[in-house]
Motif scaffolding. Structure first.
Motif, short mmCIF file in Angstrom:
data_model
loop_
_atom_site.label_atom_id
_atom_site.label_comp_id
_atom_site.label_asym_id
_atom_site.label_seq_id
_atom_site.Cartn_x
_atom_site.Cartn_y
_atom_site.Cartn_z
N TRP A 38 1.61 0.71 9.71
CA TRP A 38 3.06 0.75 9.56
C TRP A 38 3.51 -0.08 8.36
O TRP A 38 4.40 0.34 7.61
CB TRP A 38 3.74 0.24 10.83
N VAL A 39 2.89 -1.26 8.17
CA VAL A 39 3.22 -2.08 7.00
C VAL A 39 2.92 -1.30 5.72
O VAL A 39 3.70 -1.35 4.75
CB VAL A 39 2.44 -3.40 7.04
N THR A 40 1.81 -0.59 5.70
CA THR A 40 1.48 0.24 4.54
C THR A 40 2.53 1.32 4.31
O THR A 40 2.96 1.56 3.18
CB THR A 40 0.10 0.89 4.73
N ALA A 41 2.95 1.96 5.40
CA ALA A 41 3.97 3.00 5.28
C ALA A 41 5.27 2.43 4.73
O ALA A 41 5.92 3.05 3.87
CB ALA A 41 4.21 3.65 6.64
N MET A 42 5.67 1.26 5.20
CA MET A 42 6.88 0.63 4.69
C MET A 42 6.75 0.29 3.21
O MET A 42 7.67 0.49 2.42
CB MET A 42 7.19 -0.63 5.51
N GLY A 43 5.58 -0.24 2.84
CA GLY A 43 5.37 -0.59 1.43
C GLY A 43 5.41 0.63 0.53
O GLY A 43 6.01 0.59 -0.56
N ILE A 44 4.76 1.72 0.95
CA ILE A 44 4.79 2.95 0.16
C ILE A 44 6.21 3.49 0.06
O ILE A 44 6.63 4.01 -0.98
CB ILE A 44 3.85 4.00 0.77
N THR A 45 6.98 3.38 1.16
CA THR A 45 8.36 3.84 1.13
C THR A 45 9.18 3.07 0.10
O THR A 45 9.95 3.65 -0.68
CB THR A 45 9.00 3.68 2.52
N VAL A 46 9.02 1.75 0.10
CA VAL A 46 9.73 0.91 -0.88
C VAL A 46 9.33 1.29 -2.30
O VAL A 46 10.17 1.44 -3.19
CB VAL A 46 9.44 -0.58 -0.61
N LEU A 47 8.02 1.46 -2.52
CA LEU A 47 7.53 1.78 -3.86
C LEU A 47 8.05 3.13 -4.34
O LEU A 47 8.55 3.25 -5.47
CB LEU A 47 6.00 1.79 -3.85
N THR A 49 10.69 4.77 -3.24
CA THR A 49 12.14 4.71 -3.42
C THR A 49 12.50 4.06 -4.74
O THR A 49 13.39 4.53 -5.46
CB THR A 49 12.78 3.91 -2.26
N ALA A 50 11.79 2.98 -5.09
CA ALA A 50 12.04 2.31 -6.36
C ALA A 50 11.69 3.22 -7.54
O ALA A 50 12.43 3.28 -8.53
CB ALA A 50 11.23 1.01 -6.43
N LEU A 51 10.57 3.95 -7.44
CA LEU A 51 10.18 4.84 -8.53
C LEU A 51 11.18 5.98 -8.70
O LEU A 51 11.52 6.34 -9.84
CB LEU A 51 8.79 5.41 -8.24
N ILE A 52 11.65 6.54 -7.59
CA ILE A 52 12.63 7.62 -7.68
C ILE A 52 13.94 7.13 -8.27
O ILE A 52 14.56 7.79 -9.11
CB ILE A 52 12.85 8.24 -6.29
N THR A 53 14.35 5.93 -7.85
CA THR A 53 15.58 5.35 -8.41
C THR A 53 15.44 5.10 -9.90
O THR A 53 16.35 5.40 -10.69
CB THR A 53 15.91 4.04 -7.67
N ALA A 54 14.28 4.54 -10.30
CA ALA A 54 14.05 4.28 -11.72
C ALA A 54 13.99 5.59 -12.51
O ALA A 54 14.49 5.67 -13.64
CB ALA A 54 12.76 3.50 -11.89
N PHE A 55 13.38 6.61 -11.91
CA PHE A 55 13.30 7.91 -12.59
C PHE A 55 14.69 8.50 -12.80
O PHE A 55 15.01 9.02 -13.86
CB PHE A 55 12.44 8.87 -11.77
N GLY A 56 15.53 8.39 -11.75
CA GLY A 56 16.89 8.90 -11.89
C GLY A 56 17.67 8.16 -12.95
O GLY A 56 18.40 8.77 -13.75
N ALA A 57 17.50 6.83 -13.00
CA ALA A 57 18.19 6.05 -14.04
C ALA A 57 17.66 6.41 -15.42
O ALA A 57 18.42 6.50 -16.39
CB ALA A 57 18.01 4.56 -13.77
N GLY A 58 16.33 6.64 -15.51
CA GLY A 58 15.74 7.00 -16.80
C GLY A 58 16.23 8.35 -17.29
O GLY A 58 16.50 8.53 -18.48
N VAL A 59 16.36 9.29 -16.37
CA VAL A 59 16.89 10.61 -16.75
C VAL A 59 18.32 10.49 -17.24
O VAL A 59 18.72 11.12 -18.23
CB VAL A 59 16.80 11.58 -15.56
N GLY A 60 19.10 9.64 -16.57
CA GLY A 60 20.48 9.44 -17.00
C GLY A 60 20.57 8.85 -18.39
O GLY A 60 21.40 9.25 -19.20
N LEU A 61 19.67 7.89 -18.68
CA LEU A 61 19.68 7.29 -20.02
C LEU A 61 19.18 8.29 -21.07
O LEU A 61 19.71 8.35 -22.19
CB LEU A 61 18.79 6.04 -20.03
N ALA A 62 18.15 9.07 -20.72
CA ALA A 62 17.58 10.00 -21.70
C ALA A 62 18.56 11.11 -22.05
O ALA A 62 18.59 11.58 -23.19
CB ALA A 62 16.29 10.60 -21.15
N THR A 63 19.36 11.53 -21.08
CA THR A 63 20.32 12.61 -21.33
C THR A 63 21.69 12.08 -21.72
O THR A 63 22.64 12.86 -21.86
CB THR A 63 20.45 13.48 -20.07
#
Length: 203
Positions: A38-47, A49-63
């Motif tokens: 479960w700890v692994t699942a939580m850690g992967i979820t956090v990771l 989520t952070a990557l998706i958020t960063a990707f969305g912000a990066g797309v916004g900056l690139a466009t």
């Protein structure tokens, strides 16, 4: 040829018999393995989520899309946004709890399906604990609520249809992912056992 076949059959029977004895002695749900899963699942979820958020912000900056334009676009097409968010949530939870179930199955070695279900039960226990603390202490756990790693239990008794669908996704998808991961982790050990028998039978 018959002797070889009989010997091979006898060796396979002995291997299965030994595996059955090991399962009866060391099988069953391992609470510690499920917790670390479960700890692994939580850690992967956090990771993720952070990557998706960063990707969305990066797309916004690139466009070169500012926040006001993005907000207007989302408001103009809420159905598409809801579907995209639901798909992303399903993929994140499925992958995260697959990893968690895999860790539990690898650690416990036996009963992969049960280990995966135990990982999911840890998530339910965590959700109940957070909900209980929220009610008793009147505290909002904003950090946990934003992770989407545990089911968010309704506290006010009133939810829309979309809310119930989201809750069902948050409950069913982690269970499915954890069970599949637990089975995959267990099958790793079965593959090792089969290869070990072949090595020991080799001349």
């Amino acid at each position: 040829m018959e002797t070889t076949g009989s010997g091979s059959s006898t060796s396979s029977y002995r291997a299965n018999e030994r595996l059955a004895r090991e399962r009866s002695q060391f099988g069953g749900v391992k609470v510690g393995s499920a917790f670390f899963g479960w700890v692994t699942a939580m850690g992967i979820t956090v990771l993720l989520t952070a990557l998706i958020t960063a990707f969305g912000a990066g797309v916004g900056l690139a466009t070169d899309t500012d926040l006001g334009t993005a907000t207007e676009s989302v408001a103009g097409n809420p159905d598409a946004t809801a579907w995209i968010s639901a798909i992303v949530l399903v993929l994140v939870l499925l992958l995260a709890y697959f990893c968690g179930g895999y860790v539990a199955g690898r650690m416990a070695r036996f009963n992969g399906m049960r280990q995966g279900m135990a990982v999911w039960l840890w998530a339910i226990i965590a959700a109940i604990a957070v909900a209980a603390l929220t009610v008793l202490a009147n505290v909002k756990f904003e950090a946990l609520g934003q992770l989407n790693g545990i089911p968010q239990l309704p506290m006010d008794g009133a939810m829309s249809a979309l809310g119930w669908i989201a809750l069902a996704i948050a409950v069913i998808v982690p269970l499915l992912g954890a069970i599949l991961g637990g089975q995959a982790g267990m099958h790793y050990h079965r593959r090792v056992d089969r290869n070990s028998e072949n090595i020991y039978r080799a001349p």
